[in-house]
Design a protein around this motif. Structure first.
Motif, short mmCIF file in Angstrom:
data_model
loop_
_atom_site.label_atom_id
_atom_site.label_comp_id
_atom_site.label_asym_id
_atom_site.label_seq_id
_atom_site.Cartn_x
_atom_site.Cartn_y
_atom_site.Cartn_z
N LEU A 1 0.82 -1.20 0.00
CA LEU A 1 0.00 0.00 0.00
C LEU A 1 0.86 1.26 0.00
CD1 LEU A 1 -2.81 -1.08 2.45
CD2 LEU A 1 -3.09 -0.51 0.06
N THR A 2 1.92 1.24 0.79
CA THR A 2 2.76 2.44 0.85
C THR A 2 3.47 2.66 -0.48
OG1 THR A 2 3.63 1.18 2.68
CG2 THR A 2 3.78 3.55 2.85
N THR B 1 0.32 2.12 8.30
CA THR B 1 0.80 2.77 7.07
C THR B 1 1.78 3.90 7.39
OG1 THR B 1 -1.41 2.34 6.23
CG2 THR B 1 0.02 3.66 4.86
N GLY C 1 7.83 10.32 -3.76
CA GLY C 1 7.13 11.25 -4.63
C GLY C 1 7.30 10.74 -6.04
N PRO D 1 2.54 12.71 1.00
CA PRO D 1 1.70 11.92 0.08
C PRO D 1 0.91 10.84 0.81
CG PRO D 1 4.00 11.94 -0.64
CD PRO D 1 3.96 12.64 0.66
N ALA E 1 1.25 4.30 -2.73
CA ALA E 1 0.96 5.69 -2.42
C ALA E 1 2.11 6.60 -2.81
CB ALA E 1 0.66 5.84 -0.94
N VAL E 2 3.32 6.08 -2.70
CA VAL E 2 4.49 6.93 -2.85
C VAL E 2 4.99 6.96 -4.29
CG1 VAL E 2 6.86 7.26 -2.11
CG2 VAL E 2 5.13 6.63 -0.46
N LYS E 3 4.80 5.86 -5.01
CA LYS E 3 5.33 5.82 -6.36
C LYS E 3 4.25 6.05 -7.40
CE LYS E 3 9.30 2.98 -5.56
NZ LYS E 3 9.96 1.74 -5.92
N MET F 1 -3.18 10.62 1.18
CA MET F 1 -3.91 9.42 0.79
C MET F 1 -4.77 8.89 1.95
SD MET F 1 -2.58 5.57 0.06
CE MET F 1 -2.32 5.35 1.81
#
Lengths: 267, 334
Positions: free
Chosen positions: A260-261, B216, B21, B253, A264-266, B257
């Protein structure tokens, strides 16, 4: 030292509801409705579990939930995997729109869809059928699967595939021999998590299935009657429903968080 | 087994190398573009996407369209049974709900409820995630187990547990609070008043949502370079300064989310309210989801129910517009 004490406090507060469920499940019913709560079961009993299984058929609903969740996951993974591959390994026109679209789909609240879905299944004659439930569950399982699998795929270095292709593999060959084995743990985690989501769904199961076709989550509602709630058996029923799911969760949550991370980050 | 080992061995360098990012994304896609761009393979991604898009259009697209058309129709019991054709209602459904004071009360209640739950979830989640970085390994393990246990708890089960904890006569919470000096709580019915009852439901929602946020964010915190934090500290930043100027921007980010997802989930809270109130939420417990549900299935007015659902969707879109903008921006970079 102070931090540890605070951590233990968090542990106690967050864990208390779960503890109270288990504690109530195993104590005699008369202890459960004692104005002075018993923090440990005075005698350890399985009576509540027996009673829970008497109140309403348990295995039928569990079997139905199992079938629905498994089918949803199998379809979700098969279809979602291809899509995840497309958006994480290919550059193409419209890729951006597809990504945003799949994410946006997750934003439609299930409750907003319940009315048209109900009418649709009614029209199709799929109301009160397991297939109808499978179809509706795909609405939330599929976007989830695509997004998480994508998170796992972007974590697999592209160079590995390229190296395999230099060594003479075709693109498909490189995928099957190199990416797929590395992706397997991520797929297992996604499947298990998707399974749990389908298993836990309540609203559609409540609305689209009649009493005699109810699923596991709706089964718990049998403990709430006009004359009140039978709490001790209900906690036993809750324990039966929660323990397997929590164990599954324990097994995959670390992998899930990673997937999940990354998602979200890529980009 | 070996596959799992390789993943963990191979994954970290990639995950850490580019600054969070963008970084890896654009270059990746560019090389892929060179290989496939325009050539005979250009259709491959669409071929891969086809099954997924087809299923989504069928299972989601159609009902969505139906939701919109329904909201402009008079659709009740006779139409459901097919005795009567659905007739167009124009904007009637919308003018009726928008002109109804009760509807606006429900909107306000929902926004306050969801807003409160999201803020509480994010703040508590962040605090616990930061705390977990500072505790000993064994405390961390204990808290993690509890987090996973409550995360995995089916919502329905969690609702049942909270109902039991807050039971007027036998709930352990009243008993505990009663022990406080000067507090009389035995027999206190938490659900006699809307705000109190909703506060209990909010606690339930937050309890179920915090674990995901903590786990998370914890994963995100491991990506914050230690050197950056140290450099900030050497420059004289306090704990707050390091958090504000180093940790927070890197986690942004993930935070955006998580907040967006929480907004979506908390605006969509249904079983918690529905089951807590035994399937018949009183007027002061109605949130948009239960209100729409009641209008549709209790009063059998599917048109109005759909109109309410549609308004909810638009409210949500407004709330998550920020997130969508950021996603689009990421897309543009690629």
């Amino acid at each position: 030292m102070g931090w540890n004490a605070l951590g233990l406090l968090v542990f106690a507060v967050l864990g208390f509801p779960v503890y109270w469920m288990v504690n109530t499940a195993f104590k005699p019913a008369k202890d459960a409705i004692d104005p002075d709560p018993h923090f440990f079961p005075s005698t350890f009993t399985l009576e509540n579990f027996k009673r829970a299984l008497e109140i309403a058929d348990f295995w039928g609903p569990v079997g139905r939930s199992l079938v629905v969740s498994l089918v949803v996951v199998i379809i979700g993974i098969a279809v979602g995997m291809l899509a995840a591959l497309a958006i994480s390994r290919f550059a193409f026109r419209g890729r951006k729109i597809v990504i945003v679209g799949i994410l946006a789909v997750q934003m439609v609240p299930l409750v907003a869809m319940i009315i048209p879905v109900f009418l649709l299944l009614n029209d199709l004659g799929q109301y009160d059928k397991l297939t109808g439930l499978v179809i509706t569950y795909l609405t939330f399982i599929l976007p989830f699967t695509v997004w998480t699998l994508r998170g796992f795929i972007v974590n697999i270095p592209k160079e590995l595939e390229e190296a395999a292709m230099v060594d003479g593999c075709t693109r498909t060959g490189a995928f099957v021999r190199v990416v797929f084995p590395l992706l397997a743990p991520g797929m297992v985690a996604t499947s298990v998590y998707g399974f749990i989501q389908a298993w836990n769904e309540y609203l559609y199961a409540l609305m689209l299935m009649s009493q005699q076709n109810q699923t596991a989550t709706v089964w718990l509602g049998n403990f709430i009657t006009k004359n009140g709630t039978e709490y001790a058996p209900m906690m036993a029923g809750s324990t039966m429903m929660a323990v397997p799911i929590v164990i599954l969760f324990l097994l995959v949550q670390r992998k899930m968080a990673a997937g999940l991370t990354a998602g979200a980050v890529k980009g | 087994m070996s596959a799992a080992e390789t993943t963990t061995a191979k994954a970290p360098p990639v995950r850490h190398a580019p600054p969070p990012g963008r970084g890896a994304g654009p270059t990746d896609v560019k090389t892929a573009g060179k290989r496939t761009g325009g050539g005979p393979g250009a259709g491959v991604p669409w071929l891969l996407l086809a099954p997924c898009l087809t299923v989504l259009v069928l299972v989601l697209g159609y009902p969505l369209v139906r939701l919109v058309t329904l909201s402009f129709q008079k659709f009740g019991q006779p139409q459901l049974w097919g005795f009567q054709e659905a007739e167009s209602a124009g904007l009637d459904n919308f003018t009726r709900i928008l002109g109804d004071g009760e509807f606006w009360a429900v909107v306000l209640r929902t926004v306050l409820f969801a807003g409160g739950a999201v803020i509480l979830t994010m703040v508590l989640g962040m605090l616990i995630a930061l705390l977990l970085q500072r505790v000993s390994t064994w405390v961390k393990a204990l808290v993690s187990i509890v987090l996973v246990a409550s995360w995995g708890m089916p919502i329905i089960v969690a609702t049942a547990i909270f109902k039991w904890l807050f039971d007027a006569d036998y709930g352990v919470l009243n008993w505990l609070l009663d022990k406080l000096p000067g507090v009389e709580m035995i027999g206190h019915n938490w659900f006699a008043s809307g705000p109190q009852g909703l506060a209990v439901i909010m606690l339930l929602v937050v309890w179920g949502a915090v674990p995901f946020v903590v786990i998370t964010l914890s994963a995100g915190l491991t990506q914050v370079p230690k050197e950056l934090e140290e450099a900030a500290r050497l420059d004289g930043a306090g704990a707050w300064g390091v958090f504000r100027f180093v940790t927070l921007p890197i986690l942004k980010p993930i935070i955006v989310m998580l907040t967006t997802l929480s907004v979506i989930w908390d605006m969509g809270v249904f079983p918690q309210v529905y089951v807590m109130r035994n399937g018949h939420p009183e007027p002061e417990f109605q949130v948009l989801t239960t209100y729409s549900f009641d209008k549709a299935f209790v009063v059998n007015d599917y048109g109005t129910g759909s109109a309410i659902a549609l308004v909810t969707v638009f409210l949500l879109l407004g709330a998550v517009a920020v997130y969508m903008r950021q996603m689009l921006k990421i897309g543009e970079v690629e």
